[in-house]
Design an enzyme around this catalytic site. Structure first.
Site, PDB file in Angstrom:
ATOM      1  N   ASP A  81      -2.528 -14.620 -57.510  1.00 33.28           N
ATOM      2  CA  ASP A  81      -1.178 -14.186 -57.129  1.00 33.28           C
ATOM      3  C   ASP A  81      -0.438 -13.763 -58.402  1.00 33.28           C
ATOM      4  O   ASP A  81      -0.949 -13.940 -59.514  1.00 33.28           O
ATOM      5  CB  ASP A  81      -0.479 -15.388 -56.471  1.00 33.28           C
ATOM      6  CG  ASP A  81       0.773 -14.986 -55.717  1.00 33.28           C
ATOM      7  OD1 ASP A  81       1.091 -13.783 -55.649  1.00 33.28           O
ATOM      8  OD2 ASP A  81       1.456 -15.894 -55.198  1.00 33.28           O
ATOM      9  N   ASP A 100       5.516 -11.210 -50.015  1.00 33.32           N
ATOM     10  CA  ASP A 100       6.451 -12.217 -49.506  1.00 33.32           C
ATOM     11  C   ASP A 100       7.405 -11.643 -48.468  1.00 33.32           C
ATOM     12  O   ASP A 100       8.525 -11.256 -48.770  1.00 33.32           O
ATOM     13  CB  ASP A 100       7.226 -12.833 -50.665  1.00 33.32           C
ATOM     14  CG  ASP A 100       6.285 -13.516 -51.650  1.00 33.32           C
ATOM     15  OD1 ASP A 100       5.117 -13.743 -51.269  1.00 33.32           O
ATOM     16  OD2 ASP A 100       6.689 -13.802 -52.768  1.00 33.32           O
TER      17      ASP A 100
END
Lengths: 930, 525
Positions: free
Chosen positions: A515, A602
């Site tokens: 990530d 996100d």
């Protein structure tokens, strides 16, 4: 996973959910974008020196100069070199670099899957200031010398792609920085670019300063697509799948950024950038791939768009409304454009993947259901989540651990209080065929005694700041530095971190999530690394000073790719290349598919974010990255039951199927909803597992045919104008049509069924009711209904014994769903292997073709010298759309013949063959008599 | 949803007891995966009818690894039906019902290995061993419960005693209350009597005071008029007893906005719709508007706003203080009321205590009345205190301390638990708090709410609710699982969900060995 909200928490009060646009540049705030966007010469200064043209092998090379177009003298202002190469599969490459640059200009390194394979190139003619060349497929390229222009013709001789039609070819030459008012040898040159604006040698954005030591070095090129209705591609944005005219708006931006609470319907940059664009019309499909890893902005003009001034349309196209123009602008690098000549959508998608490489066959579990949360807090929590899937009989393959599992954000370590026995925890999962994925971010905590930090500091493994010191930024662990994967020594070091010895507690069943690899730097400009940071460059003679390193600006968009490449190789190394790695990445670039799956970042628990997951993943899939999904349920905020249900139902038909949520949000594992909702989620997951072999076969076929797994309708129905803009439904392969319900409270949805001209039938997978394709119709839906249709003429393998995890289903029997077309035939494929190793490379696999016609159904191996000893068999064959049922059916396998029993369901013309029992390890046939 | 393994083990022990009976007669022939109770439904001599009646199939289709019945009843021993159930006898241990999807999936779910019949070597029969372990564990638990239940009896005894005491206390308090109320009534009468006398005596003084006040008022009025007339005469330059627009124009004080001239608006402000004003109108209307301006000009008078704001601020601060005191503590409320009233009374007294001189007799009456007032307020306070005590005891009496009052003695007992970062404190039936080891204030994780165990076992879970709100989130709550143990102590504290804490508590109060049949109803499938 998440972004910098912890930092933001300090500054903001209350839960306002919206992107803070001030953190990110507009075109006007990006020096080169502003500069280049206003660069609109009447006539291109670039000319080809006809005398210098040389055709050798597959390459035409020539000198290109900029000339002063204002005077008659045609003074040469700057010298460039052109390489135009013919590549296999209808592809050309145009490279323009400075002939003698002050420092080498960056050439993107990792996007291509090796050197593209050459086609042959022939000079056809050179006359009247034009050169014509041709490849072996019959595609011609006409190069006009002055001003320089490239026209790429399709096989029938029509112009398909034009480069520099709008005179926006530009390569800003590298300069020596001059003191004001001092003359030097170039001082007299009258070039528009000589007028150095104040941003040439430094730029500021908010409180951030960019020292720009090499000055301006931007590149630009325009591409025109005659006859195109729409352009697509250049992910990732939250806009429609087709690209919009940007004339009076911001251009589409490609610059990998950690955008906190990104917004919908926006051309703003996101976590990933893939600079490939396709143009499609009923006449043909073409594409261009802008091979550049620097910050890039793309302007698009669609002449059919109402906002485009009609006089301009008439002027340029002579009245024809079908045309799309695009313009790529990058901050640095060279002009390097691949032209893909199609001419069908499948051709052009394949041509792009031929350049950047197909995704390898993923480990099978990774196509199943993933359960994630920031964070599962400790071993008991993991055990409880794992057990609850069984208690509630919901299949799941993977539990994920976000950053909190580490010892205070030091990757490759465990929090010994919360995860004292990681190996036992993993064993507990694998006992039921499940896996673990743990996160490893590329930032490294600067903490004395942390081995990665010590090694990196001692050996100079970090990215350097503009002054050559270790760059320090702020990320999850606090003060952090970033490994410089461009250095082969660093990548080797990083690969070794993944060995079971160096990362205790992991095993072959622990996979990796990379990530924050844009990279995300909480306190950096636009939440990323300053552009004047320094990366490794392999040492070459005579290259020192500014030539001895690459700046972050050159490489930014491929930083994440270097990160996942090192991870991938590390994961191969740890099992001696026996087992396939699974990696999830947030940052993406051209070529990402060779190493990792991606997700859309996100998102938020809102209907709009569920809806946008479809165009985003479509754009991803046609740009090579089929393994795409969105956080099921939404990362921020809490999804109420209906939204959660719809998200699971949609996610079950997207390649990467993972639920995830933010640490501050309410827990939302399926059993925490009311029992009716949980039952719907269970049903959605079971549908996914039933089709897992279909998914797996599609991903295998992608390695062969290089086509997207998730497809826009126009890929299979390229002449159907109505389908060109559809991005709320899509195809899986060419067999299933999916129209997820992404609207709240609806009792019906509009579904477009393509293929009317070929009398295509679409069978509702719930009822086997056959719809004749005829454009739009209203499909009634309930909360349990996801409109999915199987194309008449196809056969899809299913496994209907849903186990706790996919690997426990390996030996289970198949149900074959045969949906007949108007000619009463159908065909399908099935790929079987062990699901986790590379043994398929040793011919340990089955790739079978299954066909059905009136008297015969057969299961035959496409690769006859490959085999796999599967214990699976056929338990059921469902034939839908059968008008005249056969009287007898007889199975033939090896020397055995078996008479089969059949049941006809008159209500919906479905014939079920009971328990053929044929082994899938050997070919078989079934003969029918009437 | 997270059960401690400890608790699971407890559940299993109770199940084993029941399983022995079944084991004794488990050798009736029946298809694989069928429980004894359903054996009669599978007769090899007849065609098989699905339980739901939707189809009848040859008996050879039963367990032939193909699902013929919608309800899955034809495949009790294979994985063919998605909704089927597989029964394993697990001789020596407890029987189990599994979803069919767990049959032949390579995972040993039944200790007798029957779920993996296709690969018998995969799952050796471990029932004897497990059964032994389970019986040992059951034994251990039984002993624990037995020992614990002795302590529990003491708890019950103490609890009942405590309750009896409280009940006694309550009836005593009720009596006290009646008594206090009686005294209050007496004091009230006395107070009234003396106050009447006092009023009578003070009447004279009051009348005098009133006259004095009137005189003062009139004097003030006179002064006002006088002052007004002085100014009127000053502005009335032509001395015609009428003030005109022209006459006031040069006078600075009428220039309200101080822009250097007396404009239309300002004239309208002072004169209304009139061109001029006479003396009476000036005194009654114009002067009151003019005077403040004059005073301001002379610096005698400042706008009042600043002062008011300051007052508001200090008031807000005071309120904030009060709020802080209130946090999570309802008992304080009464005390606070008392305090506030006292403050008010004091203020009143303070006002009436002006240094006034009365004649001796009057002064005596005043003193007597004051004494009576004090006695009355003392009596009133006593009543309130008794009432407050009654309320507290009633609240406690209403608290659910278990069917036999076994938890009553635990009320108010505080237990602590430390982990790496925090010290947790549970005060039973009161509140839960958390304190960081690095300092900082105590954070409330919840106040006593209710018993929240399931229908079968209400007293196995306590819920403390309405703790301090999480940043941008809900109020904290704490769930306490109550387990049988020889000591009352905290076994663990975790935060499985954000802002939802879980405590494992052990206490002899939970060792109820008379009630085991309830637990065994917890069969999984």
């Amino acid at each position: 996973m998440k972004s910098l909200e912890l930092i933001l928490f300090i500054f903001t009060i209350g839960g306002i959910y919206a992107v803070d646009r001030n953190n990110f540049k507009t075109c006007d705030q990006s020096g080169f974008c502003k500069r280049l966007r206003s660069f609109k010469p009447e006539k291109s200064q670039y000319t080809l020196n006809l005398d210098s043209v040389l055709v050798h092998g597959n390459v035409l090379s020539a000198e290109v100069n900029t000339i002063d177009t204002l005077t008659e003298k045609k003074t040469v202002l700057w010298q460039y070199t052109l390489r135009l190469s013919a590549l296999i599969d209808g592809t050309f490459r145009v490279e323009i670099d400075e002939a003698d640059p002050l420092y080498p200009r960056y050439r993107t390194q990792l996007a291509l899957d090796g050197e593209p394979k050459p086609d042959k190139l022939q000079l056809v003619s050179s006359e009247n200031g034009k050169i014509t060349i041709i490849n072996t497929q019959g595609h011609k390229v006409v190069i006009t010398a002055e001003p320089l222009k490239f026209e790429f013709l399709d096989k029938s001789g029509d112009v398909a792609v034009v480069l520099n039609e709008n005179s926006q070819l530009l390569v800003e030459p590298l300069r020596v920085r001059r003191e004001k008012n001092s003359d030097d040898e170039e001082g007299n040159a009258e070039n528009a670019l000589d007028v150095e604006d104040e941003t040439a040698w430094s730029e500021n954005f908010k409180s951030h300063h960019d020292s720009k030591p090499r000055g301006n070095e931007a590149v630009s090129l325009d591409a025109s697509f005659p006859d195109a209705d729409h352009a697509y591609g250049i992910p990732y944005h939250t806009d429609k799948f087709y690209l919009k005219t940007t004339t009076s708006a911001e251009p589409y931006r490609l610059y990998n950024l950690d955008v906190f609470e990104f917004e919908l319907d926006s051309p703003m940059a996101l976590y990933g950038s893939i600079p490939v664009m396709y143009a499609h019309g009923a006449k043909r499909s073409v594409g261009v791939f802008w091979h550049n890893s620097a910050e890039t902005w793309v302007d698009v003009v669609n002449y059919a768009d109402g906002t485009v001034v009609s006089s301009l349309v008439n002027l340029v196209t002579g009245g024809a409304k079908r045309r799309v123009d695009a313009r790529f602008m990058s901050e640095s690098g060279i002009v390097d454009m691949f032209v893909l000549l199609g001419d069908t959508p499948s051709d052009v998608f394949r041509q792009y993947v031929t350049l950047t490489g197909p995704a390898p066959i993923p480990p099978k579990f990774s196509l199943a259901y993933h359960q994630c949360r920031w964070n599962y807090v400790d071993e008991n929590d993991v055990r409880s989540v794992d057990e609850n899937f069984d208690v509630h009989d919901i299949p799941a393959d993977v539990i994920w651990l976000d950053i909190e599992y580490t010892d205070r954000k030091k990757y490759f370590t465990w929090d010994v209080e919360k995860f004292p026995h990681p190996a036992e925890m993993v064993a507990n999962l694998t006992a039921k065929g499940r896996k673990l994925v743990v996160i490893i971010d590329p930032h490294v905590k600067r903490e004395a005694g942390y081995f990665v930090h010590e090694d990196a500091t001692d050996n100079g493994y970090y990215v350097k700041d503009k002054d050559g010191k270790d760059y320090e930024g702020w990320c999850w662990p606090g003060s952090s530095s970033y490994l410089d994967f461009f250095n082969p020594v660093v990548s080797q070091y990083y690969r070794e971190r993944y060995s079971f010895e160096n990362f205790p507690g992991t095993s072959k069943d622990v996979h990796i999530w990379n990530d924050m690899n844009e990279p995300s730097v909480f306190n950096g400009p636009e939440v990323t690394m300053p552009k004047d940071c320094r990366h490794y460059k392999s040492a070459q003679d005579g290259q020192d000073g500014l030539a001895s390193f690459w700046e972050h600006r050159h490489v930014h968009n491929e930083y994440g790719l270097w990160n996942i490449k090192a991870t991938y190789e590390g994961m191969l190394q740890r099992t001696n290349s026996k087992y396939r790695p699974f990696i999830l990445t947030r940052s993406t670039f051209a070529g990402t598919q060779r190493y990792a799956a991606m997700w859309t970042g996100d998102n938020m628990a809102e209907w709009g974010y569920l809806a946008v997951s479809i165009p985003m993943c479509l754009a991803s899939a046609v740009a090579g990255v089929s393994f795409c999904g969105s956080d099921v349920g939404g990362f921020f905020k809490y999804p109420e039951a209906e939204l959660m249900t719809r998200w699971y139902q949609a996610g079950a038909y997207q390649a990467f199927f993972r639920a995830h949520s933010h640490i501050e949000t309410k827990r939302r594992e399926p059993w925490l909803y009311d029992s009716a909702t949980m039952a719907l989620i269970r049903d959605a997951n079971r549908r996914r597992y039933a089709l897992l072999d279909f998914w797996y076969t599609l991903f295998y076929e992608h390695t062969i045919n290089k086509l997207p797994v998730m497809r826009p309708l126009f890929q299979e129905y390229p002449k159907e104008q109505d389908a060109f803009t559809i991005d709320d439904q899509y195809l899986l392969g060419d067999k299933l049509l999916i129209r997820p319900v992404v609207e709240p409270g609806v009792s019906s949805v509009k579904v477009y069924l393509p293929g009317a001209s070929t009398s295509t039938l679409w069978y509702d997978v719930d009822s086997y009711h056959a719809h004749k394709a005829n454009g739009y119709f209203n499909q009634e839906v309930t909360i349990s209904k996801t409109p999915v249709y199987q194309r008449g003429g196809s056969i899809i393998p299913r496994k209907e014994r849903i186990r706790r995890s996919s690997s426990l289903m390996a030996n289970d029997p198949y149900t074959l769903i045969v949906t007949l077309d108007v000619n009463n035939t159908a065909e399908g494929t099935l790929y079987i292997d062990d699901g986790e190793t590379y043994e398929y490379r040793n011919k340990k696999f089955i790739y079978a073709k299954i066909t059905y016609e009136l008297n015969l159904m057969s299961y035959t191996f496409v690769n006859e010298n490959a085999s796999y000893p599967t214990r699976s068999w056929v338990e059921r064959i469902v034939i839908a759309g059968i008008k005249t049922p056969p009287k007898t059916a007889k199975l033939h396998q090896g020397n055995k013949q078996t008479v089969l029993q059949m049941t006809l369901h008159r209500g919906n013309d479905v014939l079920v063959i009971r328990k053929p029992g044929a082994s899938m390890a050997q070919p078989w046939t079934i003969t029918f008599t009437y | 949803m997270i059960y401690s393994t400890w608790f699971n083990k407890f559940n299993s022990f109770l199940l084993i007891i029941c399983s022995f009976i079944i084991h004794a007669q488990s050798d009736v022939p029946r298809p694989r995966g069928v429980s004894l109770s359903k054996a009669s439904l599978y007769s090899p001599t007849k065609d098989f009818t699905c339980f739901d009646g939707t189809a009848t199939i040859p008996f050879s289709y039963v367990n032939d690894d193909y699902c013929d019945c919608f309800d899955g009843s034809d495949e009790p021993g294979t994985s063919a039906c998605l909704n089927g159930v597989f029964h394993c006898t697990n001789a020596g241990h407890r029987p189990q019902n599994l979803p069919s999807s767990r049959v032949t999936d390579g995972v040993c779910d039944c200790c007798d290995g029957t779920d993996e019949y296709a690969t018998p070597e995969l799952c050796p029969n471990t029932c004897e061993e497990l059964g032994k372990e389970a019986r040992a564990e059951a034994q251990r638990l039984a002993e624990l419960y037995k020992a614990g239940s002795r302590l529990r009896l003491e708890f019950i005894e103490k609890g009942n005693k405590k309750r009896t005491e409280m009940a006694e206390q309550l009836s005593q308090l009720e009596k006290d209350k009646a008594e206090a109320e009686k005294i209050r009534a007496e004091k009230e009468v006395l107070k009234k009597e003396l106050e009447d006398k006092e009023n009578e005596a003070l009447k004279v003084y009051r009348e005098e005071e009133e006259q004095e006040r009137q005189r003062k008022l009139e004097k003030e009025k006179e002064n006002l008029i006088k002052e007004a007339m002085e100014h009127f005469n000053r502005y009335d330059s032509d001395k015609d007893e009428v003030l005109t627009v022209d006459e006031i124009k040069p006078v600075n004080v009428f220039d309200k906005d101080k822009n250097g001239e007396v404009d239309e608006e300002e004239i309208k402000y002072f004169f209304g719709e009139h061109e001029k004003v006479d003396k009476d109108a000036f005194v009654s209307t114009t002067w009151p508007m003019l005077k403040p301006l004059l005073m301001m000009e002379q610096g005698m008078f400042k706008p009042a706003e600043e002062h008011e704001e300051a007052e508001l601020d200090s008031e807000a601060e005071h309120n904030a203080d009060v709020d802080a005191e209130y946090t999570g503590n309802e008992d304080n409320e009464d005390a606070d009321d008392l305090q506030q009233e006292e403050v008010e009374e004091q203020e009143q007294e303070h006002e009436s205590h002006k240094p006034k001189i009365y004649d001796e007799e009057t002064q005596k009456l005043v003193d007597e009345a004051t004494e009576a007032r004090n006695q009355f307020s003392d009596a009133e306070r006593t009543v309130r205190e008794v009432e407050s005590n009654i309320r507290n005891i009633k609240q406690n009496l209403e608290k659910d301390y278990g069917l036999q009052q076994e938890f009553a003695t635990l009320d108010g007992q505080c237990l602590e638990y430390e982990d790496k970062e925090y010290i947790y404190k549970l005060c039973l039936f009161q509140k839960v708090t958390q304190k960081s080891k690095n300092g900082g204030a105590e954070v409330g994780l919840g106040n006593w709410g209710e018993w929240a165990g399931g229908d079968n076992n209400k007293y196995s879970v306590m819920k403390y609710t309405n703790g301090v709100a999480c940043w941008n989130g809900p109020n904290r709550i704490t769930v306490v699982n109550v387990n049988c143990g020889m000591e009352t102590q905290l076994l663990s504290v975790t935060e499985p969900y954000r802002c939802e804490y879980k405590i494992e508590l052990s206490t002899p109060a939970a060792c109820d060995d008379s009630n085991t049949s309830q637990h065994s109803a917890h069969d999984e499938l």
